[in-house]
Scaffold this active site. Structure first.
Site, PDB file in Angstrom:
ATOM      1  N   TYR A 110       0.835  -1.212   0.000  1.00 52.46           N
ATOM      2  CA  TYR A 110       0.000   0.000   0.000  1.00 52.46           C
ATOM      3  C   TYR A 110       0.866   1.258   0.000  1.00 52.46           C
ATOM      4  O   TYR A 110       1.871   1.308   0.706  1.00 52.46           O
ATOM      5  CB  TYR A 110      -0.892   0.028   1.249  1.00 52.46           C
ATOM      6  CG  TYR A 110      -1.745   1.277   1.303  1.00 52.46           C
ATOM      7  CD1 TYR A 110      -2.932   1.342   0.585  1.00 52.46           C
ATOM      8  CD2 TYR A 110      -1.329   2.396   2.016  1.00 52.46           C
ATOM      9  CE1 TYR A 110      -3.700   2.500   0.597  1.00 52.46           C
ATOM     10  CE2 TYR A 110      -2.093   3.558   2.034  1.00 52.46           C
ATOM     11  CZ  TYR A 110      -3.272   3.603   1.322  1.00 52.46           C
ATOM     12  OH  TYR A 110      -4.021   4.747   1.326  1.00 52.46           O
ATOM     13  N   TRP A 112       1.185   5.663  -1.695  1.00 53.39           N
ATOM     14  CA  TRP A 112       0.887   6.664  -2.707  1.00 53.39           C
ATOM     15  C   TRP A 112       1.931   6.715  -3.820  1.00 53.39           C
ATOM     16  O   TRP A 112       1.667   7.267  -4.879  1.00 53.39           O
ATOM     17  CB  TRP A 112       0.771   8.043  -2.062  1.00 53.39           C
ATOM     18  CG  TRP A 112      -0.635   8.354  -1.664  1.00 53.39           C
ATOM     19  CD1 TRP A 112      -1.422   7.645  -0.805  1.00 53.39           C
ATOM     20  CD2 TRP A 112      -1.409   9.459  -2.125  1.00 53.39           C
ATOM     21  NE1 TRP A 112      -2.653   8.253  -0.704  1.00 53.39           N
ATOM     22  CE2 TRP A 112      -2.664   9.373  -1.488  1.00 53.39           C
ATOM     23  CE3 TRP A 112      -1.165  10.521  -2.989  1.00 53.39           C
ATOM     24  CZ2 TRP A 112      -3.679  10.304  -1.715  1.00 53.39           C
ATOM     25  CZ3 TRP A 112      -2.172  11.452  -3.206  1.00 53.39           C
ATOM     26  CH2 TRP A 112      -3.421  11.331  -2.578  1.00 53.39           C
TER      27      TRP A 112
HETATM   28  N1  LIG Z   1      -1.277   8.622  12.464  1.00 54.02           N
HETATM   29  C1  LIG Z   1      -1.768   8.646  11.229  1.00 54.02           C
HETATM   30  N2  LIG Z   1      -1.273   7.812  10.304  1.00 54.02           N
HETATM   31  C2  LIG Z   1      -1.754   7.847   9.042  1.00 54.02           C
HETATM   32  C3  LIG Z   1      -2.786   8.745   8.682  1.00 54.02           C
HETATM   33  C4  LIG Z   1      -3.312   9.594   9.691  1.00 54.02           C
HETATM   34  O1  LIG Z   1      -4.244  10.383   9.456  1.00 54.02           O
HETATM   35  N3  LIG Z   1      -2.768   9.535  10.945  1.00 54.02           N
HETATM   36  N4  LIG Z   1      -3.259   8.762   7.399  1.00 54.02           N
HETATM   37  C5  LIG Z   1      -3.108   7.546   6.602  1.00 54.02           C
HETATM   38  C6  LIG Z   1      -3.371   7.780   5.186  1.00 54.02           C
HETATM   39  S1  LIG Z   1      -4.877   8.493   4.818  1.00 54.02           S
HETATM   40  C7  LIG Z   1      -2.534   7.380   4.202  1.00 54.02           C
HETATM   41  S2  LIG Z   1      -3.061   7.475   2.574  1.00 54.02           S
HETATM   42  C8  LIG Z   1      -1.228   6.782   4.481  1.00 54.02           C
HETATM   43  C9  LIG Z   1      -0.129   7.196   3.492  1.00 54.02           C
HETATM   44  O2  LIG Z   1       0.912   6.291   3.562  1.00 54.02           O
HETATM   45  P1  LIG Z   1       1.907   6.070   2.341  1.00 54.02           P
HETATM   46  O3  LIG Z   1       1.207   6.252   1.042  1.00 54.02           O
HETATM   47  O4  LIG Z   1       2.605   4.784   2.564  1.00 54.02           O
HETATM   48  O5  LIG Z   1       2.918   7.283   2.572  1.00 54.02           O
HETATM   49  P2  LIG Z   1       4.003   7.935   1.619  1.00 54.02           P
HETATM   50  O6  LIG Z   1       4.920   8.717   2.476  1.00 54.02           O
HETATM   51  O7  LIG Z   1       3.322   8.663   0.513  1.00 54.02           O
HETATM   52  O8  LIG Z   1       4.785   6.665   1.073  1.00 54.02           O
HETATM   53  C10 LIG Z   1       5.202   6.537  -0.225  1.00 54.02           C
HETATM   54  C11 LIG Z   1       6.558   5.853  -0.222  1.00 54.02           C
HETATM   55  O9  LIG Z   1       6.865   5.483  -1.567  1.00 54.02           O
HETATM   56  C12 LIG Z   1       8.160   5.953  -1.911  1.00 54.02           C
HETATM   57  N5  LIG Z   1       8.105   6.252  -3.352  1.00 54.02           N
HETATM   58  C13 LIG Z   1       7.640   7.348  -3.972  1.00 54.02           C
HETATM   59  N6  LIG Z   1       7.726   7.217  -5.312  1.00 54.02           N
HETATM   60  C14 LIG Z   1       8.261   5.991  -5.543  1.00 54.02           C
HETATM   61  C15 LIG Z   1       8.598   5.287  -6.728  1.00 54.02           C
HETATM   62  O10 LIG Z   1       8.419   5.740  -7.859  1.00 54.02           O
HETATM   63  N7  LIG Z   1       9.117   4.025  -6.560  1.00 54.02           N
HETATM   64  C16 LIG Z   1       9.331   3.484  -5.335  1.00 54.02           C
HETATM   65  N8  LIG Z   1       9.835   2.269  -5.274  1.00 54.02           N
HETATM   66  N9  LIG Z   1       9.044   4.156  -4.205  1.00 54.02           N
HETATM   67  C17 LIG Z   1       8.507   5.377  -4.313  1.00 54.02           C
HETATM   68  C18 LIG Z   1       8.424   7.150  -1.040  1.00 54.02           C
HETATM   69  O11 LIG Z   1       9.810   7.340  -0.862  1.00 54.02           O
HETATM   70  C19 LIG Z   1       7.685   6.752   0.260  1.00 54.02           C
HETATM   71  O12 LIG Z   1       8.512   6.042   1.122  1.00 54.02           O
HETATM   72  O13 LIG Z   1      -0.830   7.135   5.814  1.00 54.02           O
HETATM   73  C20 LIG Z   1      -1.800   6.784   6.792  1.00 54.02           C
HETATM   74  N10 LIG Z   1      -1.243   6.995   8.113  1.00 54.02           N
HETATM   75  N1  LIG Z   2      -0.668  18.508   2.287  1.00 51.66           N
HETATM   76  C1  LIG Z   2      -1.150  17.265   2.317  1.00 51.66           C
HETATM   77  N2  LIG Z   2      -2.405  17.037   1.876  1.00 51.66           N
HETATM   78  C2  LIG Z   2      -2.910  15.778   1.901  1.00 51.66           C
HETATM   79  C3  LIG Z   2      -2.153  14.678   2.372  1.00 51.66           C
HETATM   80  C4  LIG Z   2      -0.837  14.953   2.865  1.00 51.66           C
HETATM   81  O1  LIG Z   2      -0.105  14.051   3.316  1.00 51.66           O
HETATM   82  N3  LIG Z   2      -0.386  16.242   2.815  1.00 51.66           N
HETATM   83  N4  LIG Z   2      -2.694  13.410   2.362  1.00 51.66           N
HETATM   84  C5  LIG Z   2      -3.840  13.162   1.498  1.00 51.66           C
HETATM   85  C6  LIG Z   2      -4.549  11.937   1.891  1.00 51.66           C
HETATM   86  S1  LIG Z   2      -3.813  10.441   1.545  1.00 51.66           S
HETATM   87  C7  LIG Z   2      -5.773  11.939   2.476  1.00 51.66           C
HETATM   88  S2  LIG Z   2      -6.548  10.464   2.837  1.00 51.66           S
HETATM   89  C8  LIG Z   2      -6.467  13.195   2.783  1.00 51.66           C
HETATM   90  C9  LIG Z   2      -7.062  13.109   4.189  1.00 51.66           C
HETATM   91  O2  LIG Z   2      -7.946  14.108   4.429  1.00 51.66           O
HETATM   92  P1  LIG Z   2      -8.557  14.240   5.922  1.00 51.66           P
HETATM   93  O3  LIG Z   2      -8.924  12.925   6.426  1.00 51.66           O
HETATM   94  O4  LIG Z   2      -9.589  15.290   5.883  1.00 51.66           O
HETATM   95  O5  LIG Z   2      -7.244  14.772   6.654  1.00 51.66           O
HETATM   96  P2  LIG Z   2      -6.745  15.112   8.109  1.00 51.66           P
HETATM   97  O6  LIG Z   2      -5.780  16.222   7.908  1.00 51.66           O
HETATM   98  O7  LIG Z   2      -6.277  13.894   8.796  1.00 51.66           O
HETATM   99  O8  LIG Z   2      -7.994  15.616   8.911  1.00 51.66           O
HETATM  100  C10 LIG Z   2      -8.646  16.834   8.666  1.00 51.66           C
HETATM  101  C11 LIG Z   2      -9.060  17.452   9.965  1.00 51.66           C
HETATM  102  O9  LIG Z   2     -10.004  16.637  10.641  1.00 51.66           O
HETATM  103  C12 LIG Z   2     -10.021  17.063  11.989  1.00 51.66           C
HETATM  104  N5  LIG Z   2     -10.436  15.966  12.862  1.00 51.66           N
HETATM  105  C13 LIG Z   2      -9.710  14.911  13.287  1.00 51.66           C
HETATM  106  N6  LIG Z   2     -10.465  14.126  14.108  1.00 51.66           N
HETATM  107  C14 LIG Z   2     -11.678  14.715  14.184  1.00 51.66           C
HETATM  108  C15 LIG Z   2     -12.906  14.400  14.857  1.00 51.66           C
HETATM  109  O10 LIG Z   2     -13.043  13.387  15.544  1.00 51.66           O
HETATM  110  N7  LIG Z   2     -13.953  15.254  14.648  1.00 51.66           N
HETATM  111  C16 LIG Z   2     -13.864  16.373  13.889  1.00 51.66           C
HETATM  112  N8  LIG Z   2     -14.936  17.126  13.722  1.00 51.66           N
HETATM  113  N9  LIG Z   2     -12.717  16.703  13.270  1.00 51.66           N
HETATM  114  C17 LIG Z   2     -11.651  15.880  13.396  1.00 51.66           C
HETATM  115  C18 LIG Z   2      -8.628  17.522  12.317  1.00 51.66           C
HETATM  116  O11 LIG Z   2      -8.689  18.773  12.954  1.00 51.66           O
HETATM  117  C19 LIG Z   2      -7.936  17.532  10.973  1.00 51.66           C
HETATM  118  O12 LIG Z   2      -7.141  18.676  10.753  1.00 51.66           O
HETATM  119  O13 LIG Z   2      -5.555  14.281   2.725  1.00 51.66           O
HETATM  120  C20 LIG Z   2      -4.830  14.311   1.507  1.00 51.66           C
HETATM  121  N10 LIG Z   2      -4.169  15.597   1.427  1.00 51.66           N
HETATM  122 MO   LIG Z   3      -4.992   8.809   2.492  1.00 52.24          MO
END
Ligand SMILES: Nc1nc2c(c(=O)[nH]1)N[C@H]1C(S)=C(S)[C@@H](COP(=O)(O)OP(=O)(O)OC[C@H]3O[C@@H](n4cnc5c(=O)[nH]c(N)nc54)[C@H](O)[C@@H]3O)O[C@H]1N2
Ligand SMILES: Nc1nc2c(c(=O)[nH]1)N[C@H]1C(S)=C(S)[C@@H](COP(=O)(O)OP(=O)(O)OC[C@H]3O[C@@H](n4cnc5c(=O)[nH]c(N)nc54)[C@H](O)[C@@H]3O)O[C@H]1N2
Ligand SMILES: [Mo]
Length: 767
Positions: A110, A112
């Site tokens: 899994y 991005w």
């Molecule tokens: N505590 C907490 N944890 C969370 C979340 C949260 O809200 N709170 N949010 C979750 C969510 S919504 C998501 S989507 C995940 C995201 O989790 P990930 O998608 O696993 O996070 P990334 O840092 O985007 O990881 C991408 C990795 O791929 C590598 N990479 C980039 N391009 C390439 C390529 O072309 N080839 C190869 N081989 N590698 C590459 C980068 O160096 C990086 O290590 O995290 C989750 N984790």
């Molecule tokens: N710059 C940047 N943008 C991103 C990403 C990134 O890594 N960097 N990741 C992308 C990805 S993979 C995803 S999935 C999306 C995620 O998009 P979201 O899930 O919306 O992202 P978060 O920033 O985790 O949360 C948004 C806000 O929700 C609020 N929140 C948390 N818990 C609660 C709760 O229990 N109740 C309420 N009312 N509010 C709460 C927090 O204040 C937080 O700032 O973002 C995407 N956009």
């Molecule tokens: Mo995500």
């Protein structure tokens, strides 16, 4: 000096290149609201932390698979030649698939990865694994796993819903009141999976404001809504949104303000939900007084708002974060039930929205066709895990788990293979993951940098970054598509994931099947031919490949405005939903028949195991919000300048309310220790009333940097919140991640502050 186009998940830019070095970056002129994350291209691509050479963990090279797995993360790496690495990987994959079967290879992988339709690492790894007989996969996303499982029972698939969301221009024209849960954070709209030409969320919201939309937000962090919107902000205890939504529903019903006609015609199950809402089934009416006790939101606010919602064209939005929490299934389900009671679903500007600006694409006018991507082939292995059950998989081979009403078994994993994702970023409870990580015989990764993932692997194969290869970059349905050319030479001996897999495929003897005898440009030409064909079927004449490649970009005519579920509203028989009844299921017979304690037949307030009203709050009195970082994408480019400039006292910043800081005798810029029973990390303190009392915000993405590498429970020096978060599924239904249900305590760190060292490579030796 040359200026060369590049494109990424956070936008399109021009890179200035001088003598093979990237010296400057400027946003593409088509983008009205470019992201500062692009500045990290300047130092992030050619950074000292890049992996430059294939490298093998010392004991693994000396003794083979399974050697000293407890030393992962603590040993030096030995550089080897590519051919040696290819043979080593081929031999191990052959051993495992022959002796144990392909299900013993976990390659869910899994993540991005990078933007680009061809060099999309997860597609590459899945295609490769399918060419050798398959692999254990993962299903759903970390983003919205709980909703992906519950919503098909309620209204339809999450992917389908997101591609149909009411677009900004419609909201601008029709939406009078936007009631937001979890805000609409523009920091998140910087990103779009696959790419983004124009960032439209900000102008969309500002246009609504100008047209008179009133904004109301419920959430723990004020910054989730842009100041310019002048939103009325209500604090609520994190994870208590369902209680507030229930009370709004109760007040609508109690005041006769609900739309019974809509419920009769377009929904099933209101009659099963009503006794719960009114308290007839459990003795507790879900009224505003009750909700105040649960959430801290004033009862009078809820009463007034319910009336206002019924009197205006109202859009109810819920962020995805709401469902990355214990019982996350309930949040979006209840959002939809509340919107159904208002009766405005399918009307322009009304109804519900899930995750506006969660990524840029939500609210964008989409075109109806998707761009070509790499064919992944067919996976012959049936085993899978819900994506966030990775530690459970490794810790419990043969163990059972439930998912969406059925029971399954975890296979026995011998090889873990990752390309394009970072479990040491995304997974919860990293100390538990570290324990699980010792189980497999081999951990093989393709990585760009020496982040925590590559440091904890046995075989590390250096992968190129976007500017080091040719690709076609576009989001699945975006209008703008870019021809992104190689701009600089790959660092060291880094190779494209495709070429790495070709090397291994050759050693195994499946090169023809994997590569179909095409090189990089051959694949890009194939994709373009498919794209042209699809466009033509919509009456759009795209240029031929050479003209597209020369021009560097192409934009489709803008898609048309969308109103979510408009067709269904106009003609519910002709546009049946893909639910058992064809209607919106307020009560789901199917979910009810699963007989789960953690997810019943209709949405309910189910108390989280860990929140500010649970017994553990005596010990850990702060709710941790580990939201998405503003200055990077997850862990990607944490080493780049945009992210590094946002660090406080050399590490990730944690934000705390002034009252909480005072009670703990903390000052701005203090290095603090953030801890609970699961782990501890260091962060730099920002004191600000943008977070409510009792809540701290520590964004995700700082690279895990243990003080004692390889030691489970070691203090993390860099501020990674996932040493603190819980690793339990949202429910037995969705099994999604629950990072947002975490309690912590914060104290001043005493003693000499350890230096963050994770942005320089680990010890590497040559053979
Ligand atoms: N505590 C907490 N944890 C969370 C979340 C949260 O809200 N709170 N949010 C979750 C969510 S919504 C998501 S989507 C995940 C995201 O989790 P990930 O998608 O696993 O996070 P990334 O840092 O985007 O990881 C991408 C990795 O791929 C590598 N990479 C980039 N391009 C390439 C390529 O072309 N080839 C190869 N081989 N590698 C590459 C980068 O160096 C990086 O290590 O995290 C989750 N984790
Ligand atoms: N710059 C940047 N943008 C991103 C990403 C990134 O890594 N960097 N990741 C992308 C990805 S993979 C995803 S999935 C999306 C995620 O998009 P979201 O899930 O919306 O992202 P978060 O920033 O985790 O949360 C948004 C806000 O929700 C609020 N929140 C948390 N818990 C609660 C709760 O229990 N109740 C309420 N009312 N509010 C709460 C927090 O204040 C937080 O700032 O973002 C995407 N956009
Ligand atoms: Mo995500």
């Amino acid at each position: 000096m040359e200026k060369r186009l590049t494109a990424s998940h956070w936008g399109a830019y021009y890179l200035s290149v001088d003598q093979g070095k990237i010296t400057d970056v400027a946003p593409h002129e088509m983008d009205p609201d470019p992201s500062a994350i692009g500045q990290s291209f300047v130092d992030g691509i050619q950074h000292p932390c890049r992996v430059k050479h294939p490298a093998i963990r010392k004991s693994y090279l000396e003794k083979g698979p399974g050697a000293a797995t407890d030393k992962r993360g603590a040993e030096p790496f030995i550089e080897v030649e590519w051919d040696t690495a290819f043979d080593l990987v081929a031999k191990e994959l052959d051993r495992v698939r022959t002796d144990f079967g392909n299900q013993s290879i976990f390659a869910g992988s899994y993540g991005w990865a990078s933007a680009g339709r061809f060099h999309h690492a997860p597609s590459q790894i899945h295609r490769f694994m399918n060419s050798i007989g398959g692999y254990t996969k993962s299903v759903n996303t970390y983003s919205y796993a709980a909703s992906e499982v519950i919503l098909p029972h309620v209204v339809g698939s999450m992917d389908w819903l997101l591609s149909q969301h009411t677009s900004w221009p419609v909201l601008e024209k029709h939406c009078q009141l936007m009631v937001m849960f979890g805000g609409i954070a523009l920091k998140n709209g910087q990103i779009n999976a696959g790419g983004v030409g124009r960032h439209t969320a900000k102008e969309g919201l500002l246009a609504c404001k100008k047209a008179g939309t009133k904004f109301v937000n419920f959430g723990p962090i004020r910054d989730d809504v842009d100041d310019a919107l002048g939103a009325v902000h209500h604090q609520l205890l994190p994870n208590s949104d369902v209680a507030v939504m229930l009370a709004l529903a109760y007040q609508l019903y109690d005041g006769g303000l609900h739309d019974q006609g809509f419920l009769n015609k377009y929904c099933v199950g209101f009659d099963q939900f009503k006794p719960y809402l009114l308290g007839e089934s459990d003795g507790q009416p879900k009224d505003a007084v009750w909700a105040e006790k649960v959430s801290g939101v004033d009862a009078s606010v809820i009463r007034r708002l319910a009336k206002e919602m019924a009197s205006k064209r109202t859009m109810i939005t819920a962020s995805w974060s709401l469902q990355r929490a214990d019982h996350g299934e309930q949040t979006h389900w209840m959002t939809i039930v509340l919107a159904a009671m208002l009766g405005q679903i399918g009307l322009p500007g009304g109804g519900f929205g899930l995750g506006y600006a969660g990524v840029n694409g939500v609210g964008h006018q989409f075109n109806s066709f998707t761009w070509a991507s790499l064919d992944q082939g067919v996976n012959k292995v049936r085993d899978f895990i819900p994506v966030a059950r990775i530690s459970d998989l490794l810790l419990n081979p043969g163990g059972r788990f439930t998912y969406n009403g059925q029971s399954y078994t975890y296979p026995d994993t011998k090889v873990v293979y990752w390309a394009g994702g970072n479990p040491f970023h995304h997974h919860q409870d990293l100390n538990r993951l570290l324990k699980a990580w010792q189980k497999p015989d081999s951990i093989i990764v393709h990585e760009q940098t020496w982040n925590a993932l590559s440091r904890h692997a046995d075989i590390v194969l250096p992968a190129t970054m976007t500017a080091e290869r040719n690709d076609i970059v576009c989001a699945k349905r975006d209008d703008d598509i870019f021809a992104v050319k190689q701009v600089v030479e790959p660092v060291g001996q880094a190779k494209n994931d495709y070429d790495i897999f070709c090397g291994i495929a050759r050693s195994i003897g499946v090169l023809d099947r994997f590569s179909e005898d095409r090189d990089e440009m051959g694949w890009l030409r194939l994709f373009h031919a498919k794209n042209r064909q699809r466009a033509a079927s919509f009456g759009i004449d795209m240029p031929d490949f050479d003209s597209f490649w020369e021009a560097g970009e192409y934009s489709l005519p803008a898609g048309k405005d969308l109103v979510l579920l408009e067709d269904f509203r106009k003609d519910p028989d002709g546009h049946k939903l893909r639910t058992p009844s064809g209607l919106i299921e307020i009560y789901s017979e199917t979910v009810s028949s699963f007989e789960l304690e953690s997810c019943k037949g209709h949405p309910m307030w189910l108390e989280p195991k860990e929140w500010l009203r649970s017994p553990s709050a005596q010990k850990y009195s702060l709710h941790l919000i580990s939201n998405q970082p503003a200055t990077r994408l997850h862990s990607q480019f944490d080493h780049g300048k945009t992210s590094q400039q946002s660090k406080v006292s050399g590490r990730e910043a944690i934000t705390m309310h002034p009252d909480d800081a005072q009670a703990r005798n903390l000052k701005s810029d203090d290095v603090v220790r953030v801890y609970n029973d699961r782990g501890a990390t260091l962060a730099g303190l920002i004191i600000s009333a943008t977070v409510q009392p009792g809540v701290v915000q520590l964004p995700t993405g700082a690279w895990y940097d243990p003080l004692e590498p390889g030691v489970i429970g070691s203090l993390d020096k860099a501020g990674n919140p996932n040493v603190l978060t819980r690793d339990e599924g949202t429910s037995e239904l969705g099994q999604g991640p629950t990072a947002h249900s975490t309690l912590v305590e914060v104290e001043k760190f005493v003693g000499p502050v350890p230096e963050v060292t994770v942005y320089s490579p680990p010890e590497i030796r040559s053979l």
